[in-house]
Enzyme design. Structure first.
Site, mmCIF file in Angstrom:
data_model
loop_
_atom_site.group_PDB
_atom_site.id
_atom_site.type_symbol
_atom_site.label_atom_id
_atom_site.label_comp_id
_atom_site.label_asym_id
_atom_site.label_seq_id
_atom_site.Cartn_x
_atom_site.Cartn_y
_atom_site.Cartn_z
ATOM 1 C CD GLU A 257 -0.011 -7.627 -4.413
ATOM 2 O OE1 GLU A 257 -1.002 -7.179 -3.808
ATOM 3 O OE2 GLU A 257 1.040 -6.973 -4.572
ATOM 4 C CE LYS A 314 -2.020 -6.208 1.306
ATOM 5 N NZ LYS A 314 -1.763 -5.311 0.147
ATOM 6 C CB CYS A 370 1.580 -5.816 -1.404
ATOM 7 S SG CYS A 370 1.958 -4.199 -2.134
#
Length: 493
Positions: A257, A314, A370
């Site tokens: 990430e 995301k 994440c």
């Protein structure tokens, strides 16, 4: 007593028992001790003198549980300790007691039942409370009670009913001895043994043939405190390029990430540098991207021609970490832009779960960034079934004691639930290749700069949980609750 307060001794005992329940969480993994603590806590709550007293005890029990299980919450405030360290105790207290409200509500609700029905009602209510905790206000299911079984054969039950089934097993096994004494203890032991036996049988079954796909996991080990420092950022980027260029050649290189410390839109020379290092191999990397005034936490795939061939933004963002709740609303209504993601003050959410089709060799990939991996509903929400799951993350925020290992454990559970292999690439670790039964086949330890080449494990047939989700267990909970209600009504009649 006023407002049902049970007294300091009772509240302290509840707090301590909650901490014992947390001992089942990774990295301790004392699931048997957690069950003993949960049984003792069930007995304490069942003897509470009124619904208000039960709520108080549930509140302190939950606080004890979450303070121990979520001790890593202090770590983000220590990255820049001079500025933020003073907030850490308040954040831990607020989060622990806030999440404990779910336990308090379950304890108060169960007190409406009497006799042997009360501990069983608590088991059902606490299971539903943990389910609600994973959904209310965007959800935060970290350190769910059912997580105590991760790493044991019992965890294979998640393929049938997800973490909700594991939580019901834990709360039910703890409640049965309180409700029925030795007979209840025997039934609880049979349930645990049967679950372990079924899980062991599933683990022993042969796997189907694997896809011939070699992956390279790249872990640069960029410390959070210096990750964005201009000098160190270039050194970390060069490290990524070096690991990517190493022989032999894999089929896909994966960076973690926000691995690229620059904006691709503002630095067009980056993609050719990455493609040159990859020498004809596509690279999947985390990066920040833009769309007008909005910023996204993204995963992109850079092809051999240095073009972006796939992108995922995301969508399940961290409140107060990646965005401020209602920030866009405040801007729309009052013109306050300081907290508005649409004005670049925080990340904007992507459109939702997605499947990236990376061609016949790499296959259909379900990307997670994440902490999206802690939400089973996000994984199930993907449009179709993937061939494998890819999680990129930056666990440098979580410290080195508990957070990274708990995050890894939850990723293992997602693999079991879906019957799909999961590849996890973390900035500082733990990067790992996890098979469809939740077993870690290979990993780069926490705090090491390295790369790992590993073949993708095979996918299994679609699991009942992947097909039906939490629905069957919720129906079971409703049926059990109705049965308890009928028994209660008969006694009152």
């Amino acid at each position: 007593m006023r407002l049902g307060w049970p007294g300091g001794a009772q509240a302290g005992l509840a707090f301590g028992l909650g901490a014992v329940v947390a001992s089942g969480q990774v990295p301790l993994g004392f699931w048997w001790l957690a069950l003993i603590g949960l049984a003792a806590l069930t007995a304490l709550l069942a003897r509470a003198r009124g619904a208000a007293a039960a709520a108080w005890l549930g509140l302190f029990a939950g606080a004890g549980h979450f303070m121990l299980a979520l001790n890593w919450l202090v770590q983000p405030f220590l990255i820049d300790a001079e500025t933020h360290a003073w907030m850490a105790p308040f954040a831990v207290l607020f989060m622990s007691f806030g999440l404990a409200l779910f336990w308090a509500g379950a304890a108060a609700l169960s007190w409406r039942f009497t006799g042997w029905r009360r501990p069983l009602a608590l088991a059902l209510a606490l299971t539903l409370a943990e389910y609600g905790r994973g959904h209310v206000l965007t959800g935060f299911p970290w350190a769910t009670i059912g997580h105590i079984f991760i790493g044991t054969p019992i965890a294979q039950l998640a393929g049938l009913g997800g973490v909700l089934a594991l939580t019901l097993l834990a709360t039910g096994a703890a409640a049965l001895p309180v409700a029925f004494g030795r007979r209840g203890l025997a039934v609880a032991a049979v349930l645990i043994a049967a679950s372990a036996g079924g899980g062991s049988w599933r683990l022993a079954q042969p796997d189907p043939p694997a896809r011939p796909l070699m992956l390279r996991l790249v872990q640069p080990n960029a410390e959070q405190g210096v990750k964005w420092d201009p000098v160190r950022a270039r050194a970390f980027f060069d490290r990524l390029l070096e690991f990517t260029a190493a022989a032999p050649r894999p089929d896909l290189v994966i960076w973690p990430e926000t691995a690229v410390p620059y904006m691709l839109d503002y630095a067009p020379e980056l993609a050719p540098m990455i493609a040159a290092a990859a020498q004809g191999v596509p690279v999947a990397t985390g990066i920040q991207s833009t769309d007008g005034t909005r910023y996204f936490n993204s995963l992109i795939v850079i092809g051999p021609d240095a073009q972006v061939t796939a992108r995922y933004d995301k969508h399940h963002l961290v409140p107060f970490g990646e965005y401020i709740p209602f920030g866009d609303t405040a801007y729309a209504l009052f013109g306050i832009s300081a907290f508005a993601a649409r004005q670049g003050n925080g990340y904007a959410a992507g459109p939702g779960p997605a499947i990236l089709d990376l061609g016949p060799r790499i296959g259909r990939v379900l990307p997670l960034i994440c902490y999206e991996a802690i939400f089973p509903q996000d994984v199930r929400g993907a449009p179709g079934r993937a061939d494998w799951i890819l999680q990129i993350t930056n666990d440098a925020w979580f410290g080195t004691l508990t957070g990274p290992f708990q995050h890894l454990a939850q990723a293992r559970l997602r693999a079991i639930e879906q019957g799909l292999p999961l590849v996890r690439v973390a900035n500082t670790g733990v990067s790992a290749v996890i098979d469809a039964k939740g077993r870690v086949l290979a990993a780069i330890p926490l705090g090491e700069a390295a790369f790992l080449d590993k073949a993708l494990p095979p996918a299994l047939a679609i699991t009942p949980y992947a097909r039906w989700g939490d629905g069957p267990v919720l129906v079971l909970l409703a049926a059990l609750a109705a049965t308890l209600g009928i028994w209660k009504g008969r006694k009152q009649a």
